[in-house]
Motif scaffolding. Structure first.
Motif, PDB file in Angstrom:
ATOM      1  N   GLY A  15      -5.513 -12.716   4.469  1.00 23.89           N
ATOM      2  CA  GLY A  15      -4.509 -11.907   4.123  1.00 23.89           C
ATOM      3  C   GLY A  15      -3.199 -12.568   4.240  1.00 23.89           C
ATOM      4  O   GLY A  15      -3.040 -13.687   4.719  1.00 23.89           O
ATOM      5  N   ARG A  16      -1.920 -11.882   4.069  1.00 20.57           N
ATOM      6  CA  ARG A  16      -0.661 -12.528   3.832  1.00 20.57           C
ATOM      7  C   ARG A  16      -0.451 -12.603   5.624  1.00 20.57           C
ATOM      8  O   ARG A  16      -0.846 -11.973   6.232  1.00 20.57           O
ATOM      9  N   ILE A  66      -2.077 -16.331   4.095  1.00 19.21           N
ATOM     10  CA  ILE A  66      -1.797 -17.141   2.824  1.00 19.21           C
ATOM     11  C   ILE A  66      -0.485 -16.842   2.090  1.00 19.21           C
ATOM     12  O   ILE A  66      -0.254 -15.576   2.023  1.00 19.21           O
ATOM     13  N   HIS A  67       0.345 -17.810   1.975  1.00 19.50           N
ATOM     14  CA  HIS A  67       1.303 -17.945   1.305  1.00 19.50           C
ATOM     15  C   HIS A  67       1.669 -18.872   0.229  1.00 19.50           C
ATOM     16  O   HIS A  67       1.288 -19.653   0.008  1.00 19.50           O
ATOM     17  N   VAL A  80      -6.875 -23.991   4.673  1.00 16.91           N
ATOM     18  CA  VAL A  80      -7.917 -23.378   6.160  1.00 16.91           C
ATOM     19  C   VAL A  80      -8.277 -22.115   5.832  1.00 16.91           C
ATOM     20  O   VAL A  80      -9.499 -21.603   5.850  1.00 16.91           O
ATOM     21  N   ALA A  81      -7.561 -21.330   5.091  1.00 19.11           N
ATOM     22  CA  ALA A  81      -7.669 -19.673   4.923  1.00 19.11           C
ATOM     23  C   ALA A  81      -8.807 -19.687   3.913  1.00 19.11           C
ATOM     24  O   ALA A  81      -9.888 -18.969   3.840  1.00 19.11           O
ATOM     25  N   LEU A  82      -8.635 -20.509   2.823  1.00 17.01           N
ATOM     26  CA  LEU A  82      -9.338 -20.305   1.616  1.00 17.01           C
ATOM     27  C   LEU A  82     -10.858 -20.695   1.843  1.00 17.01           C
ATOM     28  O   LEU A  82     -11.950 -20.409   1.340  1.00 17.01           O
ATOM     29  N   GLN A  83     -10.527 -21.967   2.592  1.00 15.18           N
ATOM     30  CA  GLN A  83     -12.120 -22.592   2.948  1.00 15.18           C
ATOM     31  C   GLN A  83     -12.894 -21.673   3.892  1.00 15.18           C
ATOM     32  O   GLN A  83     -14.112 -21.478   3.647  1.00 15.18           O
ATOM     33  N   ALA A  84     -12.481 -21.049   4.721  1.00 14.73           N
ATOM     34  CA  ALA A  84     -12.976 -20.229   5.655  1.00 14.73           C
ATOM     35  C   ALA A  84     -13.521 -19.089   4.759  1.00 14.73           C
ATOM     36  O   ALA A  84     -14.794 -18.567   5.255  1.00 14.73           O
ATOM     37  N   VAL A 103       0.869  -3.355  -5.747  1.00  9.71           N
ATOM     38  CA  VAL A 103       0.258  -4.806  -5.176  1.00  9.71           C
ATOM     39  C   VAL A 103       1.330  -5.864  -5.343  1.00  9.71           C
ATOM     40  O   VAL A 103       1.508  -6.401  -6.371  1.00  9.71           O
ATOM     41  N   GLY A 104       1.711  -6.250  -4.148  1.00  9.83           N
ATOM     42  CA  GLY A 104       2.855  -7.136  -4.402  1.00  9.83           C
ATOM     43  C   GLY A 104       2.368  -8.583  -4.859  1.00  9.83           C
ATOM     44  O   GLY A 104       1.038  -8.677  -4.925  1.00  9.83           O
ATOM     45  N   PRO A 105       3.174  -9.479  -5.354  1.00  4.47           N
ATOM     46  CA  PRO A 105       2.805 -10.841  -5.891  1.00  4.47           C
ATOM     47  C   PRO A 105       2.046 -11.485  -4.816  1.00  4.47           C
ATOM     48  O   PRO A 105       1.034 -12.390  -5.288  1.00  4.47           O
ATOM     49  N   GLY A 106       2.191 -11.529  -3.748  1.00  2.00           N
ATOM     50  CA  GLY A 106       1.521 -12.202  -2.590  1.00  2.00           C
ATOM     51  C   GLY A 106      -0.029 -11.748  -2.704  1.00  2.00           C
ATOM     52  O   GLY A 106      -0.952 -12.592  -2.461  1.00  2.00           O
ATOM     53  N   ASN A 107      -0.248 -10.681  -2.403  1.00  2.23           N
ATOM     54  CA  ASN A 107      -1.477 -10.000  -2.417  1.00  2.23           C
ATOM     55  C   ASN A 107      -2.134 -10.275  -3.902  1.00  2.23           C
ATOM     56  O   ASN A 107      -3.485 -10.276  -3.854  1.00  2.23           O
TER      57      ASN A 107
END
Length: 311
Positions: A15-16, A66-67, A80-84, A103-107
């Motif tokens: 998540g963000r 994730i940002h 790290v986040a995406l690999q997990a 749904v904001g741009p980040g999400n």
């Protein structure tokens, strides 16, 4: 009656920044494995927390938020986040409850990444204690139109509302199999790593402006030769002594001066509060010595990241 099926597997919290992933991990495990701060990007590495029950075991991976990554350290955290997320059986996409039905741009960026991964995914709506429950229904409906979530579970990690239901539902989606970790394993984080994070938590707590984002902590010395409690020490009492020295790294001399503070007062406050938390963690008296070092532009250089443990 045949025995019930035992299940086990991995789930990643994605998540963000600041949506409560670390608070959720700590609530699930019942221990403080991940430091928590209102400042974004507190979590920098993936953190494993294992929950073991008679009916099964789930290994949760807390990940950096994730940002939009604009530097070496930020790109490292997103990777790290995406690999997990790519390595687990199930993804828990954690968002904040909000009265804004959007749904904001980040999400939206995260949803695009989840579409590419193709993993079974839960939508976990955290912080439901901060909004009227009526606003959750349109928010859930909107997200379900955006992505085929396997489950949608509203929770409040801070208030421990819905967390047990979340665990049971996650476990029911895990593959059948034996436990992946021994029953007494809670995390793969070394004590030295947790100690460094507890010190960094106090820097986040007491320092402001750009200081927390330019800070890393390394444990240089960890002596537990006097750790064993003396015979007759009452249960639950701190016993034995662990001697620890660590370095707080910053990028500029001006940042070093801020962390040390007038007559060393800021560094003393950081050390005192960190020592109390570390003593609770280790169950022993702790002698903690901290110094501040300058490593210019460490967060922007691959060799700087590697030196300070981000690789």
């Amino acid at each position: 009656m045949p025995p019930s099926t035992h299940r086990s597997g991995f789930a990643a919290l994605i998540g963000r920044p600041n949506v409560g992933k670390s608070t959720l991990l700590n609530q699930l495990t019942g221990e403080k494995l991940a430091i928590v701060s209102p400042k974004p990007q507190t979590t920098r590495n993936r953190i494993l927390g294992v929950v073991t029950r008679p009916e099964g075991q789930v290994a949760f991976l807390d990940t950096p938020g994730i940002h939009q990554a604009k530097g070496q350290l930020n790109r490292y955290m997103v990777d790290v986040a995406l690999q997990a997320a790519d390595e687990v059986d199930l993804v828990l996409f954690v968002i904040e409850a909000s009265d804004k039905v959007e749904v904001g741009p980040g999400n939206r960026v995260i949803l695009e990444q989840l579409q590419k991964l193709g993993k079974p995914t839960f939508l976990v709506i955290n912080k439901i204690d901060t909004v009227p429950k009526l606003v959750l229904l349109p928010l859930i409906d909107l997200y379900q139109r955006e992505f085929p979530f396997a489950e949608v579970i509203p929770i409040s990690a801070k208030e421990d509302d819905g967390v047990e239901e979340l665990f049971r539902t996650v476990l029911s989606h895990m593959p059948e199999g034996d436990a992946l970790f021994p029953e007494d394993v809670l995390t793969d984080q070394a004590e030295r790593t947790l100690v460094a994070e507890y010190v960094r938590e106090q820097v986040l707590r007491h320092c402001h402006q750009e200081i927390p984002y330019s800070t890393a902590v390394v444990v240089d010395f960890f002596d537990e030769s006097e750790r064993e409690p003396l015979p007759g020490t009452p249960p639950g009492k701190l016993a034995g002594l662990i001697r620890i020295s660590g370095s707080i790294y910053v990028e500029r001399d001006s940042q070093k001066a801020i962390i040390i503070g007038k007559q060393g007062q800021m560094l003393k406050t950081i050390g005192t509060d960190a020592r109390k938390a570390i003593q609770r963690l280790l169950g022993a008296h702790v002698y903690l010595s901290l110094r501040v070092r300058v490593e210019p532009r460490w967060s922007e250089r691959p060799e700087g990241l590697k030196k300070l443990g981000y690789e």
